[in-house]
Design a protein around this motif. Structure first.
Motif, mmCIF file in Angstrom:
data_model
loop_
_atom_site.group_PDB
_atom_site.id
_atom_site.type_symbol
_atom_site.label_atom_id
_atom_site.label_comp_id
_atom_site.label_asym_id
_atom_site.label_seq_id
_atom_site.Cartn_x
_atom_site.Cartn_y
_atom_site.Cartn_z
ATOM 1 N N LEU A 142 1.487 -2.374 30.257
ATOM 2 C CA LEU A 142 0.382 -3.343 30.174
ATOM 3 C C LEU A 142 0.575 -4.515 31.140
ATOM 4 O O LEU A 142 -0.373 -5.253 31.415
ATOM 5 N N ALA A 143 1.802 -4.704 31.639
ATOM 6 C CA ALA A 143 2.067 -5.819 32.558
ATOM 7 C C ALA A 143 1.218 -5.704 33.822
ATOM 8 O O ALA A 143 0.898 -6.702 34.457
ATOM 9 N N GLY A 144 0.832 -4.492 34.166
ATOM 10 C CA GLY A 144 -0.001 -4.275 35.350
ATOM 11 C C GLY A 144 -1.466 -4.572 35.114
ATOM 12 O O GLY A 144 -2.265 -4.511 36.046
ATOM 13 N N GLY A 145 -1.842 -4.871 33.901
ATOM 14 C CA GLY A 145 -3.231 -5.182 33.576
ATOM 15 C C GLY A 145 -3.681 -4.450 32.330
ATOM 16 O O GLY A 145 -2.968 -3.603 31.779
ATOM 17 N N SER A 146 -4.869 -4.791 31.886
ATOM 18 C CA SER A 146 -5.431 -4.211 30.669
ATOM 19 C C SER A 146 -5.561 -2.701 30.803
ATOM 20 O O SER A 146 -5.771 -2.183 31.903
ATOM 21 N N SER A 147 -5.449 -2.030 29.664
ATOM 22 C CA SER A 147 -5.512 -0.576 29.698
ATOM 23 C C SER A 147 -5.920 -0.024 28.344
ATOM 24 O O SER A 147 -5.741 -0.676 27.318
ATOM 25 N N HIS A 148 -6.451 1.200 28.361
ATOM 26 C CA HIS A 148 -6.770 1.948 27.145
ATOM 27 C C HIS A 148 -5.530 2.725 26.725
ATOM 28 O O HIS A 148 -4.673 3.048 27.560
ATOM 29 N N GLY A 149 -5.438 3.065 25.461
ATOM 30 C CA GLY A 149 -4.313 3.851 24.970
ATOM 31 C C GLY A 149 -4.148 5.167 25.708
ATOM 32 O O GLY A 149 -3.038 5.577 26.040
ATOM 33 N N TYR A 150 -5.257 5.836 25.985
ATOM 34 C CA TYR A 150 -5.214 7.119 26.698
ATOM 35 C C TYR A 150 -4.573 6.940 28.071
ATOM 36 O O TYR A 150 -3.726 7.736 28.483
ATOM 37 N N ASP A 151 -4.950 5.877 28.780
ATOM 38 C CA ASP A 151 -4.386 5.616 30.111
ATOM 39 C C ASP A 151 -2.908 5.253 30.020
ATOM 40 O O ASP A 151 -2.115 5.633 30.892
ATOM 41 N N LEU A 152 -2.523 4.523 28.985
ATOM 42 C CA LEU A 152 -1.114 4.179 28.803
ATOM 43 C C LEU A 152 -0.275 5.444 28.592
ATOM 44 O O LEU A 152 0.809 5.579 29.167
ATOM 45 N N VAL A 178 -6.593 -7.187 21.751
ATOM 46 C CA VAL A 178 -7.694 -6.310 22.094
ATOM 47 C C VAL A 178 -8.628 -7.102 22.996
ATOM 48 O O VAL A 178 -9.096 -8.179 22.627
ATOM 49 N N GLU A 179 -8.867 -6.561 24.159
ATOM 50 C CA GLU A 179 -9.713 -7.249 25.129
ATOM 51 C C GLU A 179 -11.170 -6.828 25.006
ATOM 52 O O GLU A 179 -12.060 -7.502 25.493
ATOM 53 N N GLY A 180 -11.411 -5.721 24.356
ATOM 54 C CA GLY A 180 -12.779 -5.245 24.179
ATOM 55 C C GLY A 180 -12.795 -3.743 23.985
ATOM 56 O O GLY A 180 -11.748 -3.097 23.903
ATOM 57 N N THR A 181 -13.982 -3.203 23.910
ATOM 58 C CA THR A 181 -14.150 -1.756 23.784
ATOM 59 C C THR A 181 -15.244 -1.323 24.734
ATOM 60 O O THR A 181 -16.124 -2.105 25.115
ATOM 61 N N ASP A 182 -15.160 -0.089 25.135
ATOM 62 C CA ASP A 182 -16.241 0.508 25.922
ATOM 63 C C ASP A 182 -16.300 1.979 25.584
ATOM 64 O O ASP A 182 -15.423 2.524 24.926
ATOM 65 N N SER A 183 -17.333 2.628 26.029
ATOM 66 C CA SER A 183 -17.450 4.048 25.713
ATOM 67 C C SER A 183 -17.629 4.892 26.967
ATOM 68 O O SER A 183 -17.364 6.081 26.946
ATOM 69 N N ASP A 184 -18.103 4.321 28.043
ATOM 70 C CA ASP A 184 -18.317 5.084 29.282
ATOM 71 C C ASP A 184 -18.998 6.420 29.011
ATOM 72 O O ASP A 184 -18.654 7.437 29.610
ATOM 73 N N GLY A 185 -19.922 6.444 28.075
ATOM 74 C CA GLY A 185 -20.660 7.660 27.749
ATOM 75 C C GLY A 185 -19.903 8.602 26.843
ATOM 76 O O GLY A 185 -20.403 9.653 26.478
ATOM 77 N N GLY A 186 -18.686 8.279 26.470
ATOM 78 C CA GLY A 186 -17.874 9.126 25.589
ATOM 79 C C GLY A 186 -17.527 8.366 24.335
ATOM 80 O O GLY A 186 -18.221 7.421 23.948
ATOM 81 N N PRO A 187 -16.434 8.750 23.710
ATOM 82 C CA PRO A 187 -16.013 8.028 22.496
ATOM 83 C C PRO A 187 -15.614 6.595 22.836
ATOM 84 O O PRO A 187 -15.196 6.298 23.949
ATOM 85 N N GLU A 188 -15.759 5.730 21.858
ATOM 86 C CA GLU A 188 -15.409 4.327 22.057
ATOM 87 C C GLU A 188 -13.910 4.201 22.292
ATOM 88 O O GLU A 188 -13.098 4.814 21.600
ATOM 89 N N ARG A 189 -13.544 3.413 23.313
ATOM 90 C CA ARG A 189 -12.141 3.212 23.652
ATOM 91 C C ARG A 189 -11.837 1.720 23.638
ATOM 92 O O ARG A 189 -12.616 0.909 24.112
ATOM 93 N N THR A 190 -10.680 1.391 23.078
ATOM 94 C CA THR A 190 -10.256 0.002 22.971
ATOM 95 C C THR A 190 -9.400 -0.359 24.174
ATOM 96 O O THR A 190 -8.516 0.395 24.565
ATOM 97 N N LEU A 191 -9.675 -1.520 24.737
ATOM 98 C CA LEU A 191 -8.936 -2.015 25.888
ATOM 99 C C LEU A 191 -7.922 -3.054 25.404
ATOM 100 O O LEU A 191 -8.280 -4.004 24.710
ATOM 101 N N TYR A 192 -6.644 -2.860 25.750
ATOM 102 C CA TYR A 192 -5.562 -3.746 25.327
ATOM 103 C C TYR A 192 -5.005 -4.493 26.527
ATOM 104 O O TYR A 192 -5.003 -3.983 27.644
ATOM 105 N N ARG A 193 -4.489 -5.693 26.272
ATOM 106 C CA ARG A 193 -3.766 -6.427 27.308
ATOM 107 C C ARG A 193 -2.608 -7.148 26.650
ATOM 108 O O ARG A 193 -2.618 -7.465 25.461
#
Length: 185
Positions: free
Chosen positions: A11-21, A55-70
């Motif tokens: 996460l030190a590189g910036g906000s990320s979703h759990g899937y990306d982590l 939690v920085e927010g959530t988005d869905s990008d047309g798919g399931p809702e994903r939580t953004l962490y920082r």
């Protein structure tokens, strides 16, 4: 390896979703014990609970809702503390291989078998398994295009496997003495 600190590091590189982590963990630590998605999300929830991430927010990008962490400032400080700590060498060496050698001597003694040859057979089979894994890791690290993280992880594992093999060789030469000691206790 501390999963919470590794995730804070990612996460030190910036906000990320759990899937990306999880994906970045797999890329950065290819030879490490696999990290399950459930473990990622549970750890992220604990980081948020402990004030180390938010939690920085959530988005869905047309798919399931994903939580953004920082990471929070406290998370950054905790990560810096952890990264600066010298990892102490293990105070006690717990070695499953050694335990199995002693147990094989005990079991053979209880059954009236040849205690030394049972332990020697176990060591020989274990050595063969270690050597097979060492060949796999050597092939992996010498494959053209292998990234440096994989090479370094393989080198680390090879050094530990080599130490185990050397220990098994030494122990095999001392089995008669070990058997005598186990018999007297």
């Amino acid at each position: 390896m501390s999963t919470r600190h590794v995730l804070l590091g990612l996460l030190a590189g910036g906000s990320s979703h759990g899937y990306d982590l999880k994906r970045r963990y797999d890329e950065r630590f290819p030879q490490a014990r696999p990290l399950a998605y459930g473990q990622v999300y549970t750890t992220l929830q604990r980081l948020v609970r402990d004030g180390l991430a938010t939690v920085e927010g959530t988005d869905s990008d047309g798919g399931p809702e994903r939580t953004l962490y920082r990471s929070t400032d406290e998370g950054s400080r905790e990560l810096a503390r952890w990264a600066d700590e010298v990892t102490p060498p293990a105070p006690f060496v717990t070695n499953e291989i050694f335990a199995k050698v002693v147990v094989s001597i005990l079991v053979a003694a209880a059954a009236g078998g040849d205690r030394t040859s049972d332990a020697a057979a176990y060591l020989q089979a274990q050595r063969a398994a270690h050597m097979a894994r060492m060949r796999e890791l050597t092939e992996l690290k010498t494959t053209p295009g292998t990234d440096l993280s994989t090479v370094l992880s393989a080198d680390y594992a090879l050094a530990h496997l080599d130490a185990d093999v050397r220990w098994m060789t030494t122990t095999a030469t001392r089995l008669a003495t070990l058997t005598a000691e186990v018999d007297t206790t």
